[in-house]
Design a protein around this motif. Structure first.
Motif, PDB file in Angstrom:
ATOM      1  N   TRP A  60       0.855  -1.179   0.000  1.00 28.85           N
ATOM      2  CA  TRP A  60       0.000   0.000   0.000  1.00 28.85           C
ATOM      3  C   TRP A  60       0.893   1.231   0.000  1.00 28.85           C
ATOM      4  O   TRP A  60       2.014   1.200   0.509  1.00 28.85           O
ATOM      5  N   SER A  61       0.402   2.319  -0.539  1.00 27.89           N
ATOM      6  CA  SER A  61       1.213   3.544  -0.589  1.00 27.89           C
ATOM      7  C   SER A  61       1.392   4.154   0.795  1.00 27.89           C
ATOM      8  O   SER A  61       2.354   4.870   1.042  1.00 27.89           O
ATOM      9  N   LEU A 133      -2.497  -5.189  -4.912  1.00 33.89           N
ATOM     10  CA  LEU A 133      -2.051  -4.905  -3.547  1.00 33.89           C
ATOM     11  C   LEU A 133      -2.063  -6.218  -2.767  1.00 33.89           C
ATOM     12  O   LEU A 133      -2.566  -7.223  -3.270  1.00 33.89           O
ATOM     13  N   GLN A 154      -7.052   4.209   4.837  1.00 33.69           N
ATOM     14  CA  GLN A 154      -5.935   3.720   4.030  1.00 33.69           C
ATOM     15  C   GLN A 154      -6.354   3.550   2.565  1.00 33.69           C
ATOM     16  O   GLN A 154      -5.614   3.915   1.647  1.00 33.69           O
ATOM     17  N   GLU A 155      -7.539   2.999   2.339  1.00 31.16           N
ATOM     18  CA  GLU A 155      -8.028   2.824   0.971  1.00 31.16           C
ATOM     19  C   GLU A 155      -8.257   4.174   0.300  1.00 31.16           C
ATOM     20  O   GLU A 155      -7.950   4.354  -0.888  1.00 31.16           O
ATOM     21  N   GLU A 158      -4.953   5.540  -0.678  1.00 26.16           N
ATOM     22  CA  GLU A 158      -4.404   4.785  -1.816  1.00 26.16           C
ATOM     23  C   GLU A 158      -4.981   5.312  -3.132  1.00 26.16           C
ATOM     24  O   GLU A 158      -4.258   5.485  -4.111  1.00 26.16           O
TER      25      GLU A 158
END
Length: 199
Positions: A60-61, A133, A154-155, A158
């Motif tokens: 994940w970024s 991912l 988090q999503e 991303e």
């Protein structure tokens, strides 16, 4: 007069030959049927001169607990996770339905069953497959069961890192043509450098 003792140097010296010389053939490469039998030998090594392929592990970024990097999204997600979920689901489904419809669906499931996190976990799995991912379904479900706000944030981050404009009210239809064509797939997310610069 020649000596009767054997001369080791003569025996080791190459003998001249007339005509083409025979070069020993290389060992044959194993076929698919050989590899299924478990036969492994020196021919299963890498080809000389070709660098081995390096596989980059998908990541994940941003980290799961970096929610405080985006305080407005964290506040919205903490009090109304259905809104953040709606934005994410609209982008992942490429505008098949509106953010409001996804938000109402999540809120309804959350209100009547208390399991809205299962719907958002499904979209996390879908997003993981779409963007290559880490896609262990059990881990993705557990992340949403234990800490859904962190997972949604988090999503959201991303998708922002992949070029989506995630501001509330923008939606899929108002994304750039490049994003609409690619869906954020193939967009290179810059890797995180730990620590930063220091003197």
């Amino acid at each position: 007069m020649s000596s009767s003792l054997p001369n080791d140097d003569k025996d080791k010296a190459p003998q001249p030959t007339n005509g083409p010389q025979m070069v020993p053939a290389a060992a044959p490469l194993p076929s698919d049927s050989d590899s299924s039998k478990g036969a492994a030998g020196p021919s299963s090594q890498h080809v000389v001169g070709a660098p081995p392929q390096q596989v980059v592990a998908p990541t994940w970024s941003t980290g799961l607990f970096e929610c405080f990097d985006d305080i407005p999204t964290l506040v919205i997600t903490a009090f109304a996770p259905c809104v953040t979920f709606g934005q994410i689901a609209e982008m992942v489904d490429r505008g098949q339905n509106s953010c409001g419809l996804y938000a109402m669906l999540h809120a309804g499931i959350l209100y009547f069953t208390g399991c809205g996190c299962l719907l958002s976990a499904y979209y996390r799995i879908k997003m993981s497959h779409l963007y290559r991912l880490p896609d262990d379904p059990l881990i993705n479900v557990l992340v949403h069961l234990i800490c859904e706000p962190c997972a949604l944030c988090q999503e959201y981050r991303e998708l922002q890192a992949r070029g989506f404009n995630m501001q509330l009210g923008v939606g899929w239809r108002n994304q750039t043509p490049e994003i609409q064509q690619s869906g954020g797939i193939g967009v290179m997310v810059p890797p995180k450098v730990p620590g930063g610069m220091s003197r």
